[in-house]
Design a protein around this motif. Structure first.
Motif, PDB file in Angstrom:
ATOM      1  N   ARG A  61       0.845  -1.193   0.000  1.00 13.46           N
ATOM      2  CA  ARG A  61       0.000   0.000   0.000  1.00 13.46           C
ATOM      3  C   ARG A  61       0.881   1.244   0.000  1.00 13.46           C
ATOM      4  O   ARG A  61       1.944   1.278   0.651  1.00 13.46           O
ATOM      5  CB  ARG A  61      -0.926  -0.005   1.226  1.00 13.46           C
ATOM      6  N   LEU A  62       0.443   2.256  -0.710  1.00 12.08           N
ATOM      7  CA  LEU A  62       1.229   3.480  -0.832  1.00 12.08           C
ATOM      8  C   LEU A  62       1.418   4.174   0.515  1.00 12.08           C
ATOM      9  O   LEU A  62       2.397   4.910   0.707  1.00 12.08           O
ATOM     10  CB  LEU A  62       0.560   4.433  -1.828  1.00 12.08           C
ATOM     11  N   GLU A  63       0.514   3.955   1.443  1.00 10.23           N
ATOM     12  CA  GLU A  63       0.598   4.622   2.741  1.00 10.23           C
ATOM     13  C   GLU A  63       1.930   4.358   3.444  1.00 10.23           C
ATOM     14  O   GLU A  63       2.424   5.205   4.193  1.00 10.23           O
ATOM     15  CB  GLU A  63      -0.552   4.162   3.640  1.00 10.23           C
ATOM     16  N   VAL A  64       2.540   3.202   3.210  1.00 15.85           N
ATOM     17  CA  VAL A  64       3.796   2.882   3.894  1.00 15.85           C
ATOM     18  C   VAL A  64       4.964   3.698   3.354  1.00 15.85           C
ATOM     19  O   VAL A  64       6.049   3.703   3.940  1.00 15.85           O
ATOM     20  CB  VAL A  64       4.120   1.371   3.780  1.00 15.85           C
ATOM     21  N   LEU A  65       4.733   4.413   2.241  1.00  5.26           N
ATOM     22  CA  LEU A  65       5.798   5.220   1.630  1.00  5.26           C
ATOM     23  C   LEU A  65       5.652   6.704   1.949  1.00  5.26           C
ATOM     24  O   LEU A  65       6.359   7.533   1.367  1.00  5.26           O
ATOM     25  CB  LEU A  65       5.794   5.025   0.107  1.00  5.26           C
ATOM     26  N   ALA A  66       4.757   7.050   2.845  1.00  7.07           N
ATOM     27  CA  ALA A  66       4.454   8.469   3.113  1.00  7.07           C
ATOM     28  C   ALA A  66       5.678   9.258   3.539  1.00  7.07           C
ATOM     29  O   ALA A  66       5.781  10.466   3.250  1.00  7.07           O
ATOM     30  CB  ALA A  66       3.363   8.561   4.168  1.00  7.07           C
ATOM     31  N   ASP A  67       6.623   8.629   4.230  1.00  6.72           N
ATOM     32  CA  ASP A  67       7.795   9.355   4.729  1.00  6.72           C
ATOM     33  C   ASP A  67       9.036   9.141   3.853  1.00  6.72           C
ATOM     34  O   ASP A  67      10.147   9.509   4.251  1.00  6.72           O
ATOM     35  CB  ASP A  67       8.105   8.909   6.163  1.00  6.72           C
ATOM     36  N   GLU A  68       8.854   8.572   2.680  1.00  2.03           N
ATOM     37  CA  GLU A  68       9.987   8.273   1.800  1.00  2.03           C
ATOM     38  C   GLU A  68      10.303   9.450   0.872  1.00  2.03           C
ATOM     39  O   GLU A  68       9.437  10.280   0.570  1.00  2.03           O
ATOM     40  CB  GLU A  68       9.670   7.045   0.942  1.00  2.03           C
ATOM     41  N   ASP A  69      11.562   9.502   0.423  1.00  2.00           N
ATOM     42  CA  ASP A  69      11.926  10.400  -0.676  1.00  2.00           C
ATOM     43  C   ASP A  69      11.465   9.756  -1.988  1.00  2.00           C
ATOM     44  O   ASP A  69      11.556   8.526  -2.153  1.00  2.00           O
ATOM     45  CB  ASP A  69      13.432  10.614  -0.720  1.00  2.00           C
ATOM     46  N   PHE A  70      10.987  10.603  -2.902  1.00  2.00           N
ATOM     47  CA  PHE A  70      10.482  10.103  -4.186  1.00  2.00           C
ATOM     48  C   PHE A  70      11.326  10.624  -5.345  1.00  2.00           C
ATOM     49  O   PHE A  70      11.770  11.778  -5.351  1.00  2.00           O
ATOM     50  CB  PHE A  70       9.019  10.520  -4.397  1.00  2.00           C
ATOM     51  N   HIS A 112      -1.239  11.781 -12.270  1.00  2.00           N
ATOM     52  CA  HIS A 112      -1.942  10.604 -11.767  1.00  2.00           C
ATOM     53  C   HIS A 112      -1.279  10.063 -10.490  1.00  2.00           C
ATOM     54  O   HIS A 112      -1.962   9.691  -9.531  1.00  2.00           O
ATOM     55  CB  HIS A 112      -1.973   9.524 -12.846  1.00  2.00           C
ATOM     56  N   ILE A 113       0.042  10.032 -10.481  1.00  2.00           N
ATOM     57  CA  ILE A 113       0.772   9.541  -9.299  1.00  2.00           C
ATOM     58  C   ILE A 113       0.518  10.453  -8.096  1.00  2.00           C
ATOM     59  O   ILE A 113       0.303   9.991  -6.973  1.00  2.00           O
ATOM     60  CB  ILE A 113       2.272   9.430  -9.606  1.00  2.00           C
ATOM     61  N   ASN A 114       0.505  11.761  -8.326  1.00  2.00           N
ATOM     62  CA  ASN A 114       0.208  12.705  -7.240  1.00  2.00           C
ATOM     63  C   ASN A 114      -1.202  12.487  -6.686  1.00  2.00           C
ATOM     64  O   ASN A 114      -1.435  12.580  -5.475  1.00  2.00           O
ATOM     65  CB  ASN A 114       0.367  14.140  -7.724  1.00  2.00           C
ATOM     66  N   GLN A 115      -2.152  12.186  -7.570  1.00  2.00           N
ATOM     67  CA  GLN A 115      -3.524  11.922  -7.129  1.00  2.00           C
ATOM     68  C   GLN A 115      -3.590  10.653  -6.285  1.00  2.00           C
ATOM     69  O   GLN A 115      -4.287  10.613  -5.262  1.00  2.00           O
ATOM     70  CB  GLN A 115      -4.443  11.791  -8.352  1.00  2.00           C
ATOM     71  N   LEU A 116      -2.858   9.618  -6.689  1.00  2.00           N
ATOM     72  CA  LEU A 116      -2.847   8.372  -5.920  1.00  2.00           C
ATOM     73  C   LEU A 116      -2.263   8.602  -4.522  1.00  2.00           C
ATOM     74  O   LEU A 116      -2.792   8.094  -3.525  1.00  2.00           O
ATOM     75  CB  LEU A 116      -2.031   7.307  -6.655  1.00  2.00           C
ATOM     76  N   CYS A 117      -1.174   9.369  -4.452  1.00  2.00           N
ATOM     77  CA  CYS A 117      -0.567   9.660  -3.160  1.00  2.00           C
ATOM     78  C   CYS A 117      -1.514  10.487  -2.284  1.00  2.00           C
ATOM     79  O   CYS A 117      -1.618  10.258  -1.065  1.00  2.00           O
ATOM     80  CB  CYS A 117       0.757  10.388  -3.349  1.00  2.00           C
ATOM     81  N   ALA A 118      -2.208  11.438  -2.904  1.00  2.00           N
ATOM     82  CA  ALA A 118      -3.160  12.252  -2.150  1.00  2.00           C
ATOM     83  C   ALA A 118      -4.276  11.385  -1.579  1.00  2.00           C
ATOM     84  O   ALA A 118      -4.708  11.571  -0.424  1.00  2.00           O
ATOM     85  CB  ALA A 118      -3.734  13.347  -3.048  1.00  2.00           C
ATOM     86  N   GLN A 119      -4.753  10.428  -2.361  1.00  3.60           N
ATOM     87  CA  GLN A 119      -5.783   9.515  -1.876  1.00  3.60           C
ATOM     88  C   GLN A 119      -5.263   8.645  -0.734  1.00  3.60           C
ATOM     89  O   GLN A 119      -6.029   8.203   0.124  1.00  3.60           O
ATOM     90  CB  GLN A 119      -6.277   8.632  -3.028  1.00  3.60           C
ATOM     91  N   ALA A 120      -3.929   8.408  -0.736  1.00  2.47           N
ATOM     92  CA  ALA A 120      -3.308   7.627   0.346  1.00  2.47           C
ATOM     93  C   ALA A 120      -2.987   8.499   1.555  1.00  2.47           C
ATOM     94  O   ALA A 120      -2.451   8.004   2.557  1.00  2.47           O
ATOM     95  CB  ALA A 120      -2.040   6.951  -0.175  1.00  2.47           C
TER      96      ALA A 120
END
Length: 305
Positions: A186-195, A209-217
């Motif tokens: 799940r993307l939530e586990v990457l919230a504190d990662e550098d991208f 699209h990737i920014n939208q997915l992260c926002a939803q997470a």
């Protein structure tokens, strides 16, 4: 001076006999003689010496014959060129490509087949973002675009070539990579990662699209580095600059220090579209579109979908 008069002149110049030239042209001699006289009057030049026994070219006539033969040859080539383009046998087809579009099997097969069936057609491939391609299609600087899903104006039509998942590329020693290789993350586990991401504001549909997915997470990705190409992003992840979200087709690129993981979040997928003008299509465009449709139908038949 008319084009037919030039043909008449060349026929007489080759035969040096008005009767034989008229027969060759499928006409009678008097109108042929009248047309040659009219041509000489228009030019203000005498082209033939005429006697009761023979017809000869004047010096001016000889020079005129050489030039006219070249002109008529160029006209024949121009007619042939126009006909070949009209039939789709020559010309230039301008294709736009976005990130990983060239990796799609349908595109590769279509290009290969098109080159075999249209050997005299030049394929001009131009890599560009989805937004840039749409602008170029509307301005008729591109004939067909291969791009990621974006809202399209009414003038453009799209055919989906491929639907693929998005995946995470991360270092092999990343804590989230310790589970089973086929276990989605799940993307939530990457919230504190550098991208490592696609450039912002560059018209790249995947970036939005990737920014939208992260926002939803529930988070905004902390961007460490930007790169236009997914292959470059993979290399940067391998260098330890963070994680990245890329199309699944890109996992064909192998780095021993990175691993790829599927994403558990909904809507973590993307597609490749073939986009073209709904109207104002030329023969080459129609041929390529129909070829892609055939490839898609064959692929669907093979997979049973």
């Amino acid at each position: 001076m008319e084009l037919r008069q030039l043909h008449y002149f060349i026929s007489v110049a080759k035969e040096l006999h008005f009767g034989r030239a008229a027969e060759r042209l499928g006409m009678t001699q008097p109108p042929l003689s009248q047309q040659i006289k009219a041509l000489e009057q228009d030019l203000g030049v005498r082209l033939f010496h005429r006697t009761n026994r023979r017809v000869e070219l004047t010096e001016a006539g000889q020079a005129f014959q050489q030039d006219v033969e070249q002109v008529l040859e160029q006209i024949d080539l121009a007619v042939s060129h126009a006909q070949h383009i009209h039939r789709g046998q020559s010309g230039v087809l301008r294709l736009g490509l976005t990130v990983s579009a060239a990796f799609t099997e349908v595109f590769a097969h279509a290009v290969m087949t098109f080159r075999q069936t249209h050997a005299n057609v030049e394929l001009s491939l131009q890599e560009a973002s989805s937004a840039v391609q749409i602008e170029a299609l509307l301005d008729r600087r591109l004939d067909i675009g291969m791009l990621r899903p974006v809202p399209l104006p009414e003038e453009l039509e799209a055919i989906e070539l491929l639907r693929e998942p998005l995946i995470i590329v991360m270092p092999v020693n990343h804590p989230a990579a310790r589970g089973a290789p086929d276990a989605p993350i799940r993307l939530e586990v990457l919230a504190d990662e550098d991208f490592v991401t696609f450039p912002s504001g560059g018209g790249i549909a995947l970036e939005r699209h990737i920014n939208q997915l992260c926002a939803q997470a529930g988070f905004v990705p902390r961007i460490r580095q930007e790169a236009k190409q997914a292959s470059t992003q993979i290399a940067l992840v391998a260098a330890g600059l963070g994680v990245a979200i890329i199309p699944a087709l890109q996992q064909r690129i192998h780095f021993p220090t990175v691993t790829y993981r599927s994403i558990a979040n909904e809507q973590a997928h993307t597609a490749v579209w073939m986009v073209f003008r709904r109207w104002q299509q030329n023969t080459l465009m129609r041929d390529f579109v129909e070829l892609v449709k055939s490839e898609l139908a064959a692929q669907s038949k093979m997979t049973g979908s």
